[in-house]
Design a protein around this motif. Structure first.
Motif, PDB file in Angstrom:
ATOM      1  N   CYS A  29      28.989  65.457  27.505  1.00 60.50           N
ATOM      2  CA  CYS A  29      28.937  65.457  28.973  1.00 60.50           C
ATOM      3  C   CYS A  29      29.019  66.878  29.533  1.00 60.50           C
ATOM      4  O   CYS A  29      28.303  67.225  30.472  1.00 60.50           O
ATOM      5  CB  CYS A  29      30.071  64.622  29.555  1.00 60.50           C
ATOM      6  SG  CYS A  29      29.869  62.858  29.331  1.00 60.50           S
ATOM      7  N   ARG A  30      29.877  67.682  28.938  1.00 63.44           N
ATOM      8  CA  ARG A  30      30.030  69.070  29.389  1.00 63.44           C
ATOM      9  C   ARG A  30      28.734  69.854  29.198  1.00 63.44           C
ATOM     10  O   ARG A  30      28.328  70.629  30.067  1.00 63.44           O
ATOM     11  CB  ARG A  30      31.165  69.710  28.604  1.00 63.44           C
ATOM     12  CG  ARG A  30      31.507  71.079  29.040  1.00 63.44           C
ATOM     13  CD  ARG A  30      32.708  71.570  28.269  1.00 63.44           C
ATOM     14  NE  ARG A  30      32.843  72.990  28.432  1.00 63.44           N
ATOM     15  CZ  ARG A  30      33.563  73.753  27.661  1.00 63.44           C
ATOM     16  NH1 ARG A  30      34.240  73.227  26.679  1.00 63.44           N
ATOM     17  NH2 ARG A  30      33.627  75.028  27.868  1.00 63.44           N
ATOM     18  N   TRP A  31      28.077  69.644  28.058  1.00 66.32           N
ATOM     19  CA  TRP A  31      26.818  70.304  27.784  1.00 66.32           C
ATOM     20  C   TRP A  31      25.743  69.874  28.787  1.00 66.32           C
ATOM     21  O   TRP A  31      25.001  70.711  29.323  1.00 66.32           O
ATOM     22  CB  TRP A  31      26.388  69.990  26.352  1.00 66.32           C
ATOM     23  CG  TRP A  31      25.070  70.549  25.966  1.00 66.32           C
ATOM     24  CD1 TRP A  31      24.744  71.860  25.785  1.00 66.32           C
ATOM     25  CD2 TRP A  31      23.876  69.801  25.735  1.00 66.32           C
ATOM     26  NE1 TRP A  31      23.428  71.966  25.441  1.00 66.32           N
ATOM     27  CE2 TRP A  31      22.868  70.718  25.404  1.00 66.32           C
ATOM     28  CE3 TRP A  31      23.573  68.451  25.761  1.00 66.32           C
ATOM     29  CZ2 TRP A  31      21.571  70.317  25.104  1.00 66.32           C
ATOM     30  CZ3 TRP A  31      22.291  68.059  25.462  1.00 66.32           C
ATOM     31  CH2 TRP A  31      21.303  68.985  25.133  1.00 66.32           C
ATOM     32  N   LEU A  32      25.680  68.567  29.072  1.00 72.27           N
ATOM     33  CA  LEU A  32      24.702  68.069  30.041  1.00 72.27           C
ATOM     34  C   LEU A  32      24.979  68.598  31.448  1.00 72.27           C
ATOM     35  O   LEU A  32      24.048  68.955  32.178  1.00 72.27           O
ATOM     36  CB  LEU A  32      24.697  66.541  30.046  1.00 72.27           C
ATOM     37  CG  LEU A  32      24.089  65.877  28.820  1.00 72.27           C
ATOM     38  CD1 LEU A  32      24.307  64.374  28.863  1.00 72.27           C
ATOM     39  CD2 LEU A  32      22.621  66.199  28.711  1.00 72.27           C
ATOM     40  N   LEU A  33      26.257  68.656  31.838  1.00 77.85           N
ATOM     41  CA  LEU A  33      26.601  69.178  33.157  1.00 77.85           C
ATOM     42  C   LEU A  33      26.278  70.661  33.271  1.00 77.85           C
ATOM     43  O   LEU A  33      25.926  71.144  34.357  1.00 77.85           O
ATOM     44  CB  LEU A  33      28.077  68.924  33.459  1.00 77.85           C
ATOM     45  CG  LEU A  33      28.463  67.465  33.670  1.00 77.85           C
ATOM     46  CD1 LEU A  33      29.974  67.333  33.805  1.00 77.85           C
ATOM     47  CD2 LEU A  33      27.762  66.885  34.877  1.00 77.85           C
TER      48      LEU A  33
END
Length: 65
Positions: A29-33
């Motif tokens: 999720c952090r990478w996508l955000l």
């Protein structure tokens, strides 16, 4: 409800498995955000990351009774 995990004769609490799974999902999720540029909108990124991890962990624990 998930019982203890037996890894090479060592019993591990289920929250450890949930924590590892939540960590992997959190990093995804952090990478996508980061890719979509969401962090420009967040006032306190560290606080948001902790809240996101706790939310993911809570959803995992509540999803697998």
């Amino acid at each position: 409800m998930m019982t203890e995990l037996n890894i090479a004769g060592v019993y591990i609490a289920p929250i450890v498995a949930y924590g590892v799974a939540a960590g992997v999902l959190f990093l995804l999720c952090r990478w996508l955000l980061t890719i979509v540029g969401f962090w420009r909108l967040v006032w306190h990124p560290g606080l948001f990351e902790i809240a996101l991890f706790v939310s993911i962990l809570s959803l995992l624990v509540l999803s697998f009774p």
